[in-house]
Design a protein around this motif. Structure first.
Motif: not given
Length: 298
Positions: A13, A41-44, A62, A75, A81-82, A86
């Motif tokens: 992340t 799973c990382a911020p968009d 997601c 995400v 959050d991620c 995740g």
């Protein structure tokens, strides 16, 4: 190469966003090793400096992202959050990572910057949910660093990542902390790994009144708290009657009298700093008697 089913699971992340080169170079290195099952799973979008902020009420969106050799999602949330999503087993069909890596961040995360850092928060969130975690950052210097330095930073972190994974698989990895790793500006000529303590380095922030300007194009190369170049990334919603203020770096403060093993001093000296951190914010022990005495007089 280990079979995919038997391979240890690593989840990546960050806070610079899923398209950030630091994350992509790190994933490339993990995939090239051929030893891991790699999840992302990382911020968009760029969520730098959000600390341990979480999204409480809105649902997170997601979306699958094509990253070769990995299963990846962008995400609509924060780094915390991620990390939480995740490792939950809900996003990756019941798969829970053995190790979470957060980074590689553009800009160091030494001293008090740990408090603000979304990169550190991603690792901390995994840690408080009993998943071993490493936060990783590169000491970007504007006008000196290049995107290729992030690739080198990923490369020089791999021996440490591999060593941690061996300890995890052997059941000998300690559970009382997570690691905050900072790679020096001249990553290719670092002086080795060094265990350090969190110091009190800080880019002190002030405010200046400003007027609205057309948003400049922001690059990942400038997306960190240490950079004092001007950039405006928010859409203007102000009117002529509104007062506008922007953050500016006033000064950089250092705390080097505590010894040679402080994180920022060691980083500037050319070491890859490895700083064990906990999740609790305890006060210094010597203030406890003072507050006890104060309470006794109330």
């Amino acid at each position: 190469m280990a079979s995919t089913a038997a391979a240890p699971v690593v989840m990546v992340t960050n806070d610079d966003g899923i398209d950030a080169p630091g994350l992509r170079f790190l994933v490339d290195q993990l995939v090239a090793e051929g030893r891991f099952r790699v999840l992302v799973c990382a911020p968009d979008t760029d969520r730098s400096g959000v600390s341990h902020c979480i999204t409480w009420r809105p649902a997170l969106c997601c979306k699958r992202v094509n990253i070769s050799g990995a299963t990846a999602f962008g995400v609509s949330g924060t780094p915390a959050d991620c990390a939480s999503l995740g490792i939950s087993g809900k996003l990756f069909d019941g798969l829970v990572p053995d190790l979470v890596l957060s980074g590689i961040n553009i800009g160091n995360n030494c001293g008090f910057h740990v408090v603000y850092s979304g990169t550190v928060a991603g690792a901390r969130e995994a840690f408080i949910n009993d998943i071993p975690a490493l936060a990783m950052s590169y000491d970007w210097v504007a006008g000196q660093s290049s995107v290729n330095d992030l690739k080198v930073a990923a490369e020089v972190c791999m021996p440490l990542i591999n060593a941690v994974m061996v300890e995890i698989k052997n059941g000998t990895y300690p559970k009382g902390s997570f690691l905050n790793i900072d790679v020096p500006t001249d990553a290719a000529h670092h002086k080795g790994y060094k265990i350090t303590k969190q110091g009190k380095y800080m880019a002190r922030i002030g405010w200046e009144q400003t007027v609205y300007k057309k948003p400049a194009v922001e690059s990942y190369q400038t997306a960190n708290i240490n950079d004092d170049s001007e950039k405006d990334s928010e859409v203007d919603t102000s009117s002529e009657s509104d007062l506008l203020f922007k953050r500016v770096i006033v000064k950089r403060s250092y705390d080097e009298e505590d010894g040679e093993d402080m994180d920022h001093k060691s980083l500037v000296d050319g070491y890859i700093t490895v700083t064990p951190l906990g999740a609790l914010s305890r006060a210094e022990a010597d203030v406890i008697p003072y507050y006890k005495a104060c309470l006794s007089r109330i």
